[in-house]
Design a protein around this motif. Structure first.
Motif, short mmCIF file in Angstrom:
data_model
loop_
_atom_site.label_atom_id
_atom_site.label_comp_id
_atom_site.label_asym_id
_atom_site.label_seq_id
_atom_site.Cartn_x
_atom_site.Cartn_y
_atom_site.Cartn_z
N UNK A 255 -29.65 17.70 -1.31
CA UNK A 255 -29.64 18.49 -2.53
C UNK A 255 -30.72 19.55 -2.45
N UNK A 256 -30.90 20.28 -3.54
CA UNK A 256 -31.90 21.35 -3.55
C UNK A 256 -33.30 20.82 -3.24
N UNK A 257 -33.66 19.68 -3.83
CA UNK A 257 -34.98 19.09 -3.63
C UNK A 257 -34.89 17.65 -3.15
N UNK A 258 -33.75 17.26 -2.58
CA UNK A 258 -33.54 15.88 -2.14
C UNK A 258 -33.28 15.84 -0.64
N UNK A 259 -33.90 14.85 0.00
CA UNK A 259 -33.77 14.68 1.45
C UNK A 259 -33.58 13.20 1.75
N UNK A 260 -33.08 12.93 2.95
CA UNK A 260 -32.91 11.55 3.39
C UNK A 260 -33.21 11.48 4.88
N UNK A 261 -33.95 10.47 5.26
CA UNK A 261 -34.19 10.17 6.67
C UNK A 261 -33.36 8.94 7.00
N UNK A 262 -32.54 9.04 8.03
CA UNK A 262 -31.74 7.91 8.50
C UNK A 262 -32.25 7.56 9.90
N UNK A 263 -32.69 6.32 10.08
CA UNK A 263 -33.32 5.91 11.32
C UNK A 263 -32.63 4.66 11.85
N UNK A 264 -32.21 4.69 13.12
CA UNK A 264 -31.54 3.55 13.74
C UNK A 264 -32.58 2.54 14.21
N UNK A 265 -32.65 1.41 13.52
CA UNK A 265 -33.63 0.37 13.85
C UNK A 265 -32.92 -0.97 14.05
N UNK A 266 -31.88 -0.94 14.87
CA UNK A 266 -31.10 -2.15 15.11
C UNK A 266 -31.99 -3.29 15.62
N UNK A 267 -31.78 -4.47 15.09
CA UNK A 267 -32.53 -5.64 15.51
C UNK A 267 -33.77 -5.92 14.67
N UNK A 268 -34.16 -5.01 13.81
CA UNK A 268 -35.32 -5.22 12.95
C UNK A 268 -34.87 -5.68 11.58
N UNK A 269 -35.60 -6.61 11.01
CA UNK A 269 -35.32 -7.08 9.65
C UNK A 269 -36.23 -6.32 8.69
N UNK A 270 -35.91 -6.35 7.40
CA UNK A 270 -36.79 -5.67 6.43
C UNK A 270 -38.23 -6.18 6.47
N UNK B 13 -29.33 -1.16 6.03
CA UNK B 13 -27.96 -1.67 6.06
C UNK B 13 -27.42 -1.48 7.47
N UNK B 14 -26.97 -2.56 8.08
CA UNK B 14 -26.34 -2.54 9.40
C UNK B 14 -27.21 -1.84 10.46
N UNK B 15 -28.51 -2.09 10.42
CA UNK B 15 -29.40 -1.53 11.43
C UNK B 15 -29.80 -0.09 11.19
#
Length: 157
Positions: free
Chosen positions: A45-60, A113-115
């Motif tokens: 969005x105009x002032x909205x961003x998202x970082x998507x990072x692949x961290x398969x195998x790591x739990x929260x 979600x799903x790594x």
């Protein structure tokens, strides 16, 4: 081929941009040694961003997200299995990824979600820093205000 840029002329002719110029200078010197975990930065969005990072195998529980002023730090640390003997270890058990954030960018939420770790960011500019319209008066120019005279009290003698 890497060329080093000289930002000295910009430092001499600009005022108030030190932080941005220091970031450019640091980025030009930094070498990207590791590229894991892979990530995307998405403008939603105009002032909205998202970082998507692949961290398969790591739990929260094995991930930590910290925001310190204008720095976002994502850490991953796998729990050590002392009873396991590795003949070859090619899967990373820890990582640290840093993101430089612009002023007034805050972390809204994060999910795994799903790594895929997603971190939502939002730029919230304070009301006093937003642009505002200035009215222009028409007519006679303002004259300098005449100083007010204080009347001396009359005393009866």
């Amino acid at each position: 081929m890497r060329t080093n840029l000289d930002f000295a002329p910009l430092f001499r002719s600009s005022i108030g941009f030190e932080r941005m110029l220091n970031a450019l200078e640091t980025a030009s010197r930094a070498e990207t040694i590791d590229n894991w975990p892979p990530y995307d930065i998405i403008k939603t969005g105009e002032d909205d961003y998202r970082i998507a990072m692949a961290v398969a195998g790591f739990t929260p529980e094995e991930l930590a997200i910290t925001q310190e002023q204008n720095m976002l730090i994502v850490l991953g640390q796998k729990a050590n299995g002392d009873d396991v003997q590795y003949l070859h270890r090619g899967i990373a058990g820890r990582f640290q990824r840093r993101f430089e954030l612009a002023d007034h960018v805050k972390v809204v939420d994060a999910g795994l979600v799903d790594g895929l770790l997603t971190i939502a960011l939002k730029r919230e500019i304070p009301e006093e820093m937003k642009p505002r319209q200035i009215g222009i008066e028409t007519g006679q120019p303002r004259s300098k205000a005449q100083p007010k005279q204080i009347e001396a009290g009359k005393h009866a003698a």
